[in-house]
Design a protein around this motif. Structure first.
Motif, PDB file in Angstrom:
ATOM      1  N   ARG B 192       0.920  -1.283   0.057  1.00  0.00           N
ATOM      2  CA  ARG B 192       0.061   0.146   0.042  1.00  0.00           C
ATOM      3  C   ARG B 192       0.792   1.367   0.094  1.00  0.00           C
ATOM      4  N   SER B 193       1.841   1.105   0.824  1.00  0.00           N
ATOM      5  CA  SER B 193       2.908   2.678   0.839  1.00  0.00           C
ATOM      6  C   SER B 193       3.505   2.529  -0.502  1.00  0.00           C
ATOM      7  N   SER B 194       3.867   1.404  -1.217  1.00  0.00           N
ATOM      8  CA  SER B 194       4.390   1.514  -2.391  1.00  0.00           C
ATOM      9  C   SER B 194       3.398   2.090  -3.415  1.00  0.00           C
ATOM     10  N   ASN B 195       2.052   1.852  -3.507  1.00  0.00           N
ATOM     11  CA  ASN B 195       1.172   2.640  -4.475  1.00  0.00           C
ATOM     12  C   ASN B 195       1.228   3.982  -4.054  1.00  0.00           C
ATOM     13  N   VAL B 196       1.127   4.442  -2.806  1.00  0.00           N
ATOM     14  CA  VAL B 196       0.939   5.791  -2.595  1.00  0.00           C
ATOM     15  C   VAL B 196       2.319   6.694  -3.060  1.00  0.00           C
ATOM     16  N   LEU B 197       3.608   5.827  -2.856  1.00  0.00           N
ATOM     17  CA  LEU B 197       4.773   6.398  -3.382  1.00  0.00           C
ATOM     18  C   LEU B 197       4.673   6.443  -4.908  1.00  0.00           C
ATOM     19  N   GLN B 198       4.226   5.300  -5.464  1.00  0.00           N
ATOM     20  CA  GLN B 198       4.376   5.371  -6.831  1.00  0.00           C
ATOM     21  C   GLN B 198       3.587   6.710  -7.406  1.00  0.00           C
ATOM     22  N   LEU B 199       2.339   6.954  -6.740  1.00  0.00           N
ATOM     23  CA  LEU B 199       1.281   8.060  -7.311  1.00  0.00           C
ATOM     24  C   LEU B 199       2.292   9.381  -7.131  1.00  0.00           C
ATOM     25  N   THR B 200       3.050   9.411  -6.112  1.00  0.00           N
ATOM     26  CA  THR B 200       3.559  10.665  -5.890  1.00  0.00           C
ATOM     27  C   THR B 200       4.891  10.927  -6.777  1.00  0.00           C
ATOM     28  N   LEU B 201       5.541   9.764  -7.042  1.00  0.00           N
ATOM     29  CA  LEU B 201       6.634   9.741  -7.917  1.00  0.00           C
ATOM     30  C   LEU B 201       6.165  10.090  -9.231  1.00  0.00           C
ATOM     31  N   GLU B 202       5.172   9.504  -9.944  1.00  0.00           N
ATOM     32  CA  GLU B 202       4.538   9.697 -11.039  1.00  0.00           C
ATOM     33  C   GLU B 202       4.059  11.097 -11.126  1.00  0.00           C
ATOM     34  N   ASN B 203       3.461  11.753 -10.159  1.00  0.00           N
ATOM     35  CA  ASN B 203       3.034  13.190 -10.069  1.00  0.00           C
ATOM     36  C   ASN B 203       4.366  14.074 -10.407  1.00  0.00           C
ATOM     37  N   GLY B 205       6.824  13.333 -12.130  1.00  0.00           N
ATOM     38  CA  GLY B 205       7.364  13.028 -13.384  1.00  0.00           C
ATOM     39  C   GLY B 205       8.399  11.752 -13.604  1.00  0.00           C
ATOM     40  N   ILE B 206       8.291  10.911 -12.427  1.00  0.00           N
ATOM     41  CA  ILE B 206       9.147   9.693 -12.618  1.00  0.00           C
ATOM     42  C   ILE B 206       8.373   8.364 -12.962  1.00  0.00           C
ATOM     43  N   ASN B 207       8.471   7.757 -14.190  1.00  0.00           N
ATOM     44  CA  ASN B 207       7.576   6.880 -14.607  1.00  0.00           C
ATOM     45  C   ASN B 207       8.098   5.516 -14.080  1.00  0.00           C
ATOM     46  N   ILE B 208       6.926   4.607 -13.481  1.00  0.00           N
ATOM     47  CA  ILE B 208       7.412   3.418 -12.800  1.00  0.00           C
ATOM     48  C   ILE B 208       6.797   2.291 -13.338  1.00  0.00           C
ATOM     49  N   HIS B 209       7.459   1.296 -13.729  1.00  0.00           N
ATOM     50  CA  HIS B 209       7.141   0.159 -14.374  1.00  0.00           C
ATOM     51  C   HIS B 209       7.491  -1.035 -13.161  1.00  0.00           C
ATOM     52  N   LEU B 210       6.379  -1.638 -12.767  1.00  0.00           N
ATOM     53  CA  LEU B 210       6.599  -2.562 -11.558  1.00  0.00           C
ATOM     54  C   LEU B 210       6.373  -4.118 -12.319  1.00  0.00           C
ATOM     55  N   GLY B 211       6.836  -5.054 -11.463  1.00  0.00           N
ATOM     56  CA  GLY B 211       6.558  -6.417 -11.891  1.00  0.00           C
ATOM     57  C   GLY B 211       7.210  -6.904 -13.575  1.00  0.00           C
ATOM     58  N   LYS B 212       8.304  -6.272 -13.789  1.00  0.00           N
ATOM     59  CA  LYS B 212       8.933  -6.399 -15.259  1.00  0.00           C
ATOM     60  C   LYS B 212      10.205  -7.103 -14.987  1.00  0.00           C
ATOM     61  N   ALA B 213      10.464  -8.088 -15.796  1.00  0.00           N
ATOM     62  CA  ALA B 213      11.790  -8.595 -15.905  1.00  0.00           C
ATOM     63  C   ALA B 213      12.300  -8.412 -17.269  1.00  0.00           C
ATOM     64  N   THR B 214      13.549  -7.853 -16.958  1.00  0.00           N
ATOM     65  CA  THR B 214      14.281  -7.700 -18.078  1.00  0.00           C
ATOM     66  C   THR B 214      14.953  -8.861 -18.847  1.00  0.00           C
ATOM     67  N   ASN B 215      14.516  -9.091 -19.896  1.00  0.00           N
ATOM     68  CA  ASN B 215      15.297 -10.358 -20.548  1.00  0.00           C
ATOM     69  C   ASN B 215      16.362  -9.828 -21.524  1.00  0.00           C
TER      70      ASN B 215
END
Ligand SMILES: Cc1cc2nc3c(=O)[nH]c(=O)nc-3n(C[C@H](O)[C@H](O)[C@H](O)COP(=O)(O)OP(=O)(O)OC[C@H]3O[C@@H](n4cnc5c(N)ncnc54)[C@H](O)[C@@H]3O)c2cc1C
Ligand code: SF4
Ligand code: SF4
Ligand code: FES
Lengths: 125, 838
Positions: B192-203, B205-215
């Motif tokens: 939950r805190s990660s969600n809140v932080l994500q919104l703040t960071l996106e606000n 201007g930092i884009n967040i991509h979660l659950g992504k495994a880079t191949n």
């Protein structure tokens, strides 16, 4: 009529064509302002008694385009005379018109003089 | 003479030297330090500052001369390549050999680069050294020269990754943080805190991509994108890898020291490796099967190693290492301490979340509710230091633990005492291990008076900086114990606090603002000190706003509240909210005549909006003729006393609340104070008048009135506190009289009673002593002051309409009868409203 910022442009003393007689000096509150009308312009006139100087600028606050600056409080910041808009307290230099606490457009300022107890504001047209 | 060789001149290696140099005994040792980097140790924690100023010098922990002065031989740009334990020697990259008695490995760690296909491509960076940053900056310049919308991705959404995200954003690239886990800062935050932080960071201007495994890293030679599999990819021009650290343990491996399964040189609580003459400290050391990627534990290790070598054998490493952290991103508060999240059977969690404000606070409390186990803060970490201290020092929790996270410090219900309540041994600055005692001593005994001076003397705050607010509190409080205060001057024109000016005006009998400026001020005043002086003149002489009109706030100057379009509102007093049908009709008639918008206010009266400047005296003339007087809705003065109908009508009523409300509203009307104030009177404890959310409130109970003070609704709600119980009406009034007068005399400008009481040393107990027990011996003066107010009240609008010079102020133009043609209204539900702002 809704105000337009472009109606107001600063006038330098040497480009004054008309010295408009705005009214008797006694009508202007000490260390405060009042508004005068010249053609389609609203001009705020300040009687800065403490500095024994007078200032004139547009009455229009460039923040929300309201005719309110003459009702603002005057003062000084680092020797720079200023007026604070009564609506949101943005401050403008009475000398240069520059917005002192932010990045709003500068306001137009006008030459002003007092002769025989009357206040005259200088316009270029 | 014995020789100590230190391998690695990073943050911990340097700290070791610093602590060593501070010891007398160090003179008996020859000390040689090898650093692989081209420069002496620098502050890696604040590495990101290099992006802003490109000033490597300012990051330096100590100049080269410091090492010479302390008899330390520093060899930079030289890697240690081998350790020969049998001969107790080492060899270096330039093939030189040195022998040692003690060897200290402080080789730190290197960024972990996951084995992804294509990581070797141009444009892929790690984030660890000044050279890394220089390379990133150069590459970013190249991208920007080619295109205006360059993008950079960060691999890893941990503490460091987010810092890197902000850094690339500041470089002018569009930042994308790519995290493998389904949440940000997976070790420190719950989802939950990660969600809140994500919104703040996106606000920001930092884009967040979660659950992504880079191949795979895409691109021919240079990176052009990242491939996440299943047709999912992200185009980027640059990549910064921040996927964790790996200890630089290669030296340990080659000389067969005991190693952890996943790396790291094993140490005991004396920081000794499996070879007692070889120590390992910092991020290379595996202690309690863990690598600690923070400076504070590294500094503690340095301290232990120094002591062990100097044969103070009793100094060993703490069994438990505190991993609390606060993210140092500008504008985004994130912190976690202790156990940030845990399963429900291990403890109780109290969570406060406000998505719109980007706030999330969680604390974990032991099942018996007695101890704080840890917590998370996103959006507002102001209380981090104090909560962290409560956790570290095992301080008792308040009865309602939730008070710790709702209502922040200095405003509503603060539940913790002051920082001064901490034990002297409490470590305030964990980076530099500075205790509360040391900070206070530095002020009290050594005469340091500012945070800056204290920082210089004790090093507190010079690490991550997270302890700054608390150090500031301690400095302030310690100064107080010396009878010194932090100067609270109101603006550039007066070097005084409001209370000092109040006393000056009173003692010197200063008559007006100009005289005040001449006698104790400088310059020509401003919009801060003028209204403040106006309030003081009003409080002392009970003069209306009409006398010195140009020093009044603009609402006071025209005795009306200026509204959105420069028109005004008109609010007559309706004491206690009681209004007769006849008065209602009169108001209706006048409002209709001047085409005013009418609305019932929150304070049980009627507000009429849309009056033009020149109409104000006309409207008031009519209102006054109908028996109304000013409601002073524009002033820093009494607004309303809200009441319920009480025993007159209500079947539960214990006493007549309306009569009391009218009486008290008429008593306090016209009084000007540091801020507006409101009252309430309820007829019984059902509290229909919400008296406890007011500056003062009375509630009828069996056997009298309960008196409450210091409540507030508005932006920072606070329940009023009980000043006296079951007293008769006269006593109730007397206490509130004194409370108000004491507040008027002593409060800082624009401070409501709630905030004032909050900050009042000793709080409500002290206040009770002053107003009930007369502990300061001033109640007579307070009583007389109030009586003077009550005796000299006049309606300032009556004064204005009856005095031609004052009336003249209400014209839009001085030189024309015309009115302002800039004002436009539109219609709204059969009334009118100002045209929208563009
Ligand atoms: C961007 C960034 C932000 C950070 N923010 C924080 C924070 O906010 N809070 C916090 O607590 N921590 C933070 N850290 C982590 C902190 O910087 C490290 O915990 C700390 O630097 C560890 O110190 P160290 O001396 O063990 O390692 P280092 O500082 O890495 O020093 C090791 C040194 O040894 C040298 N070396 C290695 N091998 C050899 C060899 N064989 N011969 C000679 N020299 C060698 C290396 O070149 C290096 O200079 C941050 C780190 C980074 C990169
Ligand atoms: S507070 Fe009590 S007396 Fe007043 S209206 Fe409510 S129930 Fe009735
Ligand atoms: S809550 Fe805000 S918008 Fe509403 S009246 Fe108060 S200041 Fe104005
Ligand atoms: S309208 Fe002047 S400051 Fe907002």
């Amino acid at each position: 009529m809704i105000a337009n910022l472009s109606t107001y442009e600063s006038v330098k003393t040497d480009s004054v064509k008309v010295w408009f007689k705005a009214g008797p000096a006694s009508k202007f509150p000490k260390n405060g302002g009042a508004c005068i009308k010249y053609k389609d312009k609203q001009i705020a006139v300040f009687n800065f008694t403490r500095q024994a100087t007078w200032y004139a600028c547009q009455n229009l606050c460039p923040h929300k385009m309201e005719m309110v600056l003459s009702r603002g409080m005057i003062g000084e910041e680092n020797m720079q005379p200023k007026v604070a808009c009564p609506l949101h307290k943005n401050t403008f230099s009475l000398k240069t018109g520059e917005n002192l606490n932010g990045t709003l457009d500068a306001i137009a300022t006008y030459p002003i003089k007092v002769e025989d107890g009357f206040v005259f504001v200088g316009f270029s047209e | 003479m014995k020789t100590i060789i230190v391998v690695g001149n990073g943050m911990v290696g340097y700290k070791f030297c610093e602590k060593l140099a501070a010891r007398e005994e160090s003179k008996n040792f020859k000390i040689i330090v090898f650093g692989e980097e081209p420069r002496a140790a620098y502050d890696r924690v604040h590495l990101s500052e290099f992006f802003g100023n490109r000033d490597a010098k300012s990051l330096e922990l100590a100049p080269a001369s410091w090492y010479t002065e302390n008899n330390i031989e520093l060899v930079v740009n030289e890697r240690v390549t081998d350790i020969h334990r049998k001969t107790k020697t080492i060899t270096t990259g330039s093939d030189k050999e040195y022998s040692y008695d003690y060897l200290v490995l402080a080789t730190g760690s290197s960024p972990f680069v996951p084995p992804i296909n294509g990581v070797e491509k141009e444009g892929v960076f790690v984030y660890r050294t000044i050279e890394d940053l220089e390379a990133m900056l150069d590459y970013a310049e190249k991208i920007k020269a080619k295109k205006s919308d360059g993008r950079a991705a960060i691999l890893g959404g941990g503490l460091l990754g987010l810092e890197a995200g902000k850094a690339v954003m500041d470089m002018g690239l569009e930042p994308h943080v790519v995290e493998f886990a389904p949440k940000l800062m997976p070790r420190q935050l719950d989802s939950r805190s990660s969600n809140v932080l994500q919104l703040t960071l996106e606000n920001i201007g930092i884009n967040i991509h979660l659950g992504k495994a880079t191949n795979r890293i895409l691109g021919n030679g240079a990176i052009t994108g990242m491939d996440f599999g299943e047709d999912d990819s992200l185009e980027v021009d640059m990549l910064v890898i921040s996927a964790g650290i790996r200890p630089r343990d290669e030296l340990g491996k080659t000389c067969n020291l005991a190693m952890g399964v996943r790396g790291g040189i094993v140490v005991n609580d004396r920081m000794q490796t499996s070879d007692p003459n070889i120590f390992a400290i910092g991020e290379v050391a595996l202690y309690n099967q863990m690598i600690y990627g923070l400076v504070a534990p590294g500094y503690e290790m340095a301290e232990v190693a120094v002591n062990q070598i100097m044969e103070s054998l009793e100094v060993v490493m703490s069994a438990e290492i505190d991993m609390s952290t606060k993210l140092k991103l500008i504008g985004v508060d994130v912190a976690s301490f202790g156990v940030p999240y845990m399963p429900a059977d291990k403890g109780l969690s109290i969570i406060y979340e406000n998505k719109t404000k980007g706030l999330y606070k969680r604390i974990n409390v032991s099942l018996d509710g007695k101890t704080l186990l840890g917590g998370i803060m996103v959006g507002d970490a102001e209380d981090y230091s104090i909560l962290h201290q409560m956790y570290l020092n095992n301080l008792p929790l308040p009865d309602n633990a939730e008070e710790l996270i709702v209502g922040s410090r200095g405003e509503g219900g603060s539940a913790f005492g002051s920082a001064m309540d901490l034990p002297d041994t409490a470590v305030i600055c964990s980076c530099e291990a500075v205790t509360k005692g040391a900070v206070c001593c530095s002020v009290i005994d050594d005469g340091n008076e500012t945070v800056k001076e204290v920082a210089k003397a004790t090093k507190a705050t010079t690490g991550c900086g997270g302890c700054k607010p608390m150090v500031a509190d301690l400095v302030k409080e310690s100064l107080k114990t010396l009878g010194k205060t932090v100067k609270e001057s109101i603006c550039e024109h007066f070097d005084h606090s409001r209370q000092e000016l109040y006393d000056i005006v009173k003692l010197k009998g200063v008559q007006d603002y100009d005289q005040l400026l001449d006698e104790v001020g400088k310059g020509d005043g401003c919009e801060v000190c003028k209204p403040l002086a106006a309030s003081i003149f009003a409080s002392i002489y009970n003069e209306t706003a009409n006398r010195q009109e140009t020093i009044q706030d603009s609402n006071d100057r025209y005795l009306a509240n200026i509204q959105r379009n420069g028109t005004y509102s008109v609010v007559p007093r309706v004491a206690g909210g009681e209004i007769s049908p006849k008065q209602l009709m009169a108001m209706g008639r006048i409002a209709k005549k001047y085409d005013l918008y009418t609305k019932i206010t929150g304070g049980q009266r009627i507000d009429m909006f849309g009056a033009k400047l020149h109409e104000l005296p006309l409207i008031w003339e009519e209102l006054i003729a109908e028996g109304f007087e000013t409601g002073q809705a524009y002033g820093k003065s009494l607004r309303t006393v809200k009441s319920c109908v009480g025993s007159t009508w209500c079947r539960y009523g214990m006493d007549e609340s309306v009569s009391f409300a009218i009486e008290i509203e008429n008593r306090y009307k016209g009084i000007r104070s540091p801020h507006k104030f409101k009252g309430g009177v309820s007829g019984c404890i059902r509290e229909c008048a919400e008296a406890r959310s007011k500056d003062f409130g009375f509630i009828a109970v069996e056997g009298g009135w309960n008196v409450y003070v210091g409540g507030n609704g508005g932006a920072t709600p606070r329940h009023a506190e009980l000043l006296a119980e079951k007293v008769d009406k006269e006593t109730a009034i007397k206490y509130v009289d004194r409370f108000m007068m004491f507040y008027i005399k002593t409060a800082p400008p624009l401070t409501r009673t709630s905030a004032w009481l909050e900050k009042l040393e000793g709080g409500i107990t002290y206040l009770k002593n002053v107003v009930i027990n007369d502990s300061l011996g001033i109640v007579e003066e307070l009583d007389a002051g109030m009586q003077n107010f009550v005796n000299t009240y006049k309606c300032e609008w009556k004064e204005a309409v009856e005095t031609p010079e004052i009336r003249e102020r209400y014209t839009h133009f001085i030189n024309s009868e015309e009115t302002d043609d800039n004002i436009e209204f539109v219609s709204l539900r059969e009334q009118k409203m100002p045209k929208e702002w563009a």
